[in-house]
Design an enzyme around this catalytic site. Sequence first.
Site, PDB file in Angstrom:
ATOM      1  N   CYS A 142      20.690 -33.073  17.483  1.00 22.36           N
ATOM      2  CA  CYS A 142      21.743 -33.483  16.563  1.00 22.36           C
ATOM      3  C   CYS A 142      21.121 -34.255  15.400  1.00 22.36           C
ATOM      4  O   CYS A 142      20.251 -35.092  15.598  1.00 22.36           O
ATOM      5  CB  CYS A 142      22.825 -34.354  17.197  1.00 22.36           C
ATOM      6  N   ARG A 194      17.130 -30.003  14.140  1.00 23.92           N
ATOM      7  CA  ARG A 194      17.501 -30.813  15.301  1.00 23.92           C
ATOM      8  C   ARG A 194      18.657 -30.204  16.096  1.00 23.92           C
ATOM      9  O   ARG A 194      19.016 -30.702  17.167  1.00 23.92           O
ATOM     10  CB  ARG A 194      17.907 -32.220  14.848  1.00 23.92           C
ATOM     11  N   TRP A 197      23.614 -30.168  18.254  1.00 30.00           N
ATOM     12  CA  TRP A 197      23.059 -29.401  19.370  1.00 30.00           C
ATOM     13  C   TRP A 197      23.935 -29.755  20.559  1.00 30.00           C
ATOM     14  O   TRP A 197      23.961 -30.890  21.021  1.00 30.00           O
ATOM     15  CB  TRP A 197      21.603 -29.800  19.615  1.00 30.00           C
ATOM     16  N   ASN A 214      24.472 -38.949  17.766  1.00 27.18           N
ATOM     17  CA  ASN A 214      23.358 -38.207  18.355  1.00 27.18           C
ATOM     18  C   ASN A 214      23.014 -38.922  19.651  1.00 27.18           C
ATOM     19  O   ASN A 214      22.786 -40.131  19.636  1.00 27.18           O
ATOM     20  CB  ASN A 214      22.170 -38.222  17.380  1.00 27.18           C
ATOM     21  N   GLY A 215      22.992 -38.202  20.772  1.00 30.75           N
ATOM     22  CA  GLY A 215      22.679 -38.828  22.058  1.00 30.75           C
ATOM     23  C   GLY A 215      23.728 -38.463  23.095  1.00 30.75           C
ATOM     24  O   GLY A 215      24.477 -37.507  22.910  1.00 30.75           O
ATOM     25  N   GLU A 265       0.912 -21.596  26.460  1.00 27.47           N
ATOM     26  CA  GLU A 265       1.458 -21.850  25.129  1.00 27.47           C
ATOM     27  C   GLU A 265       1.783 -20.523  24.420  1.00 27.47           C
ATOM     28  O   GLU A 265       2.815 -20.397  23.764  1.00 27.47           O
ATOM     29  CB  GLU A 265       0.447 -22.689  24.319  1.00 27.47           C
ATOM     30  N   LYS A 312       5.486 -19.474  23.159  1.00 27.15           N
ATOM     31  CA  LYS A 312       5.786 -19.083  21.769  1.00 27.15           C
ATOM     32  C   LYS A 312       6.565 -17.781  21.750  1.00 27.15           C
ATOM     33  O   LYS A 312       7.534 -17.633  21.013  1.00 27.15           O
ATOM     34  CB  LYS A 312       4.509 -18.899  20.934  1.00 27.15           C
ATOM     35  N   GLU A 372      10.232 -18.211  23.269  1.00 33.80           N
ATOM     36  CA  GLU A 372      11.190 -19.060  22.553  1.00 33.80           C
ATOM     37  C   GLU A 372      11.649 -18.466  21.229  1.00 33.80           C
ATOM     38  O   GLU A 372      12.770 -18.703  20.814  1.00 33.80           O
ATOM     39  CB  GLU A 372      10.697 -20.501  22.399  1.00 33.80           C
ATOM     40  N   HIS A 412      -2.032 -12.958  42.784  1.00 33.63           N
ATOM     41  CA  HIS A 412      -1.158 -13.569  43.788  1.00 33.63           C
ATOM     42  C   HIS A 412       0.315 -13.406  43.426  1.00 33.63           C
ATOM     43  O   HIS A 412       1.146 -14.211  43.831  1.00 33.63           O
ATOM     44  CB  HIS A 412      -1.508 -15.051  43.954  1.00 33.63           C
ATOM     45  N   LYS A 456      14.428 -28.959  17.899  1.00 35.19           N
ATOM     46  CA  LYS A 456      13.046 -29.433  17.784  1.00 35.19           C
ATOM     47  C   LYS A 456      12.848 -30.801  18.429  1.00 35.19           C
ATOM     48  O   LYS A 456      11.804 -31.099  18.975  1.00 35.19           O
ATOM     49  CB  LYS A 456      12.663 -29.500  16.314  1.00 35.19           C
TER      50      LYS A 456
HETATM   51  C1  G6P Z   1      11.237 -29.165  22.102  1.00 36.71           C
HETATM   52  C2  G6P Z   1      10.561 -28.397  20.995  1.00 36.71           C
HETATM   53  C3  G6P Z   1       9.128 -28.071  21.392  1.00 36.71           C
HETATM   54  C4  G6P Z   1       8.375 -29.338  21.765  1.00 36.71           C
HETATM   55  C5  G6P Z   1       9.110 -30.124  22.843  1.00 36.71           C
HETATM   56  C6  G6P Z   1       8.509 -31.502  23.021  1.00 36.71           C
HETATM   57  O1  G6P Z   1      11.420 -28.350  23.202  1.00 36.71           O
HETATM   58  O2  G6P Z   1      11.274 -27.209  20.714  1.00 36.71           O
HETATM   59  O3  G6P Z   1       8.470 -27.435  20.314  1.00 36.71           O
HETATM   60  O4  G6P Z   1       7.110 -28.998  22.219  1.00 36.71           O
HETATM   61  O5  G6P Z   1      10.478 -30.322  22.470  1.00 36.71           O
HETATM   62  O6  G6P Z   1       8.706 -32.230  21.846  1.00 36.71           O
HETATM   63  P1  G6P Z   1       7.797 -33.394  21.326  1.00 36.71           P
HETATM   64  O7  G6P Z   1       8.395 -33.777  20.001  1.00 36.71           O
HETATM   65  O8  G6P Z   1       7.893 -34.495  22.330  1.00 36.71           O
HETATM   66  O9  G6P Z   1       6.416 -32.883  21.190  1.00 36.71           O
END
Ligand code: G6P
Length: 615
Positions: A2, A27, A74, A100-101, A488, A492, A495, A511, A610
């Site tokens: 948010c 956000r 969000w 927000n929260g 990772e 990517k 997501e 396995h 994010k």
């Molecule tokens: C969200 C974002 C990710 C990020 C994660 C942790 O899921 O979409 O890209 O890696 O949060 O966020 P931070 O700001 O703590 O690295």
Amino acid sequence: MCGIVAYIGDKDAYPILLNGLKRLEYRGYDSAGVALLEQGVLSIHKCQGKVSDLESHVNGRSMKGSLGIGHTRWATHGPPNDVNAHPHQSTSGDLALIHNGIIENYAAIKEELTHRGHTFHSDTDTEVLVHLIDDVQRTEGVDLVEAVRLALDSVVGAYAIVVIDRKAPDSLVAARKSSPLVIGIGENGSEHFIASDATPIVEHTRNVVYLEDGEIAVIDRTHGLRIRNIKNQDKTPFIQELEMHLEALEKGGYDHFMLKEIHEQPRSIRDSMRGRLNLAKGEVVLGGILDFEQKLINAKRILIVGCGTSWHAGLVGEYLIEDFARIPVEVEYASEFRYRNPIVNEEDIIIAISQSGETADTMAAIELAKGRGATIFGICNVVGSSIARITHAGSYTHAGPEIGVASTKAFTAQVTVLTLLALMIGQKKGALGGSSFNRLLNELEAIPDKVQRVLAKEPQIKYIADIYKNAANALYLGRGSSFPVALEGALKLKEISYIHAEGYPAAEMKHGPIALIDEEMPVIVIATKGASYEKVVSNIQEVKARKGKIIAIVTEGDTVVKGLADHVIEIPDTADQLVPLLSVVPLQLLSYHIAVMRGCNVDQPRNLAKSVTVE
Ligand code: G6P
């Protein structure tokens, strides 16, 4: 999670709020809304969807008012729809609030207020909060700021809020606990901005105040900004200068922020090393942790906590610190760490990694470890963020603002800082021989140029993306520190393209995941030269024997894997331990191009945000 923005001044608020919401949209983008106050009239406009949907929604209406609040959501409580969109209003219609929260005890408060005659229209915890403030204001006969203070005193949870009152048209009230809020002070103090982060503020002013937990800010046209805490004590605002630059918040000619950020990596990695890696003197200096250097060198154990991509960077850090510094490292999801009564004591060093510096679970893990006496280092990207402020010491990654929801340059910057840290401890502790240390320093210094060479492979990666864009599943394999890179790479892809993908240690494939392999299945293998090269080649053979399609990331000049794989993407040779900084780049580009070809919104993937400020 948010985004909040507010304005009070002498200009039209709506364009400022709208622009601010666009900056904060990373956000959350489930709904958007604004409230404007003009000559005693409070007008609220909100709708499901993105900020651009709000723009269409208000198209043609008069949006007058030099005081207003805006929100991009969000969804947590209740589905993303028009009714649940913020701002929310009190029964009287006098108050409008953005939040927000999460208000954890909202259900009990809602029940109590319902008995007292309040009617609720949405499923949100936010609507409960605005009704509570309204109720306190009326029953106690107090002004808005006192009502906010009393109401927040009975609330459990996390919040950043801004409230406006039709009866007090020249002021707004903001408060925070666990969710961030920044206040921008315009020239001559004649206008003020409030936002979840500084990105909507930087184009208006560089003077900001970061609100602390438990603080309430009142901004009015006569007195400007005043801050008090929840106990009603006055606080002196601490004004800081923003270091952020506006260009960093624009796409700069790229189609997407994600692509721009992938291409920024030669620069961002260099910025992470700037002033820290000194080849001439043969040393690494991390200024932010100098006071705690001895503690680090003597550490018996290091715990790394983070979420998402930051957790993956932590896993790479584990390999680096154990290898260079010979200190045992454990890496944990912050969310798991905090809920399992972990064994932590005064001798422990915790490294908390977070791009945003606001992730709720990471913050809670820090508080837990702090409470048990551990020393906490932060590796954050956002300057002035909450985690950067609650840790004992730390190093910023200096990657610059990352706007694309899928993290790219933040990951390589985190790994760069972890590499510097591991090298520094290794050298000072004597765990790393002088010649190895110098060789690694030289290799690290050369990484930005090598990343540039990897980026030049983009046309080839795009060609491969076109072949596999319709895959239903994908498997990513790696050994050693290439295992977290496999995780990772898979993250990517899933997501941003919504293709199911799994990352696995290459040896673990047999396995379980091997059962999935058929001629439709792309298997992306990091098969660079190094300690486990031959073993990975064997794993590639096992995939080929089951007709899987191999996309291999190999060291320049490799011929063995070239003979086996369907596609190879070459990356420059480097020290084994530094390969993640190069091998992750083609995986980022592959995901990006597949997502674009599938018509996905790469910068704002569905359901994600994010900055995850809820637990
Ligand atoms: C969200 C974002 C990710 C990020 C994660 C942790 O899921 O979409 O890209 O890696 O949060 O966020 P931070 O700001 O703590 O690295």
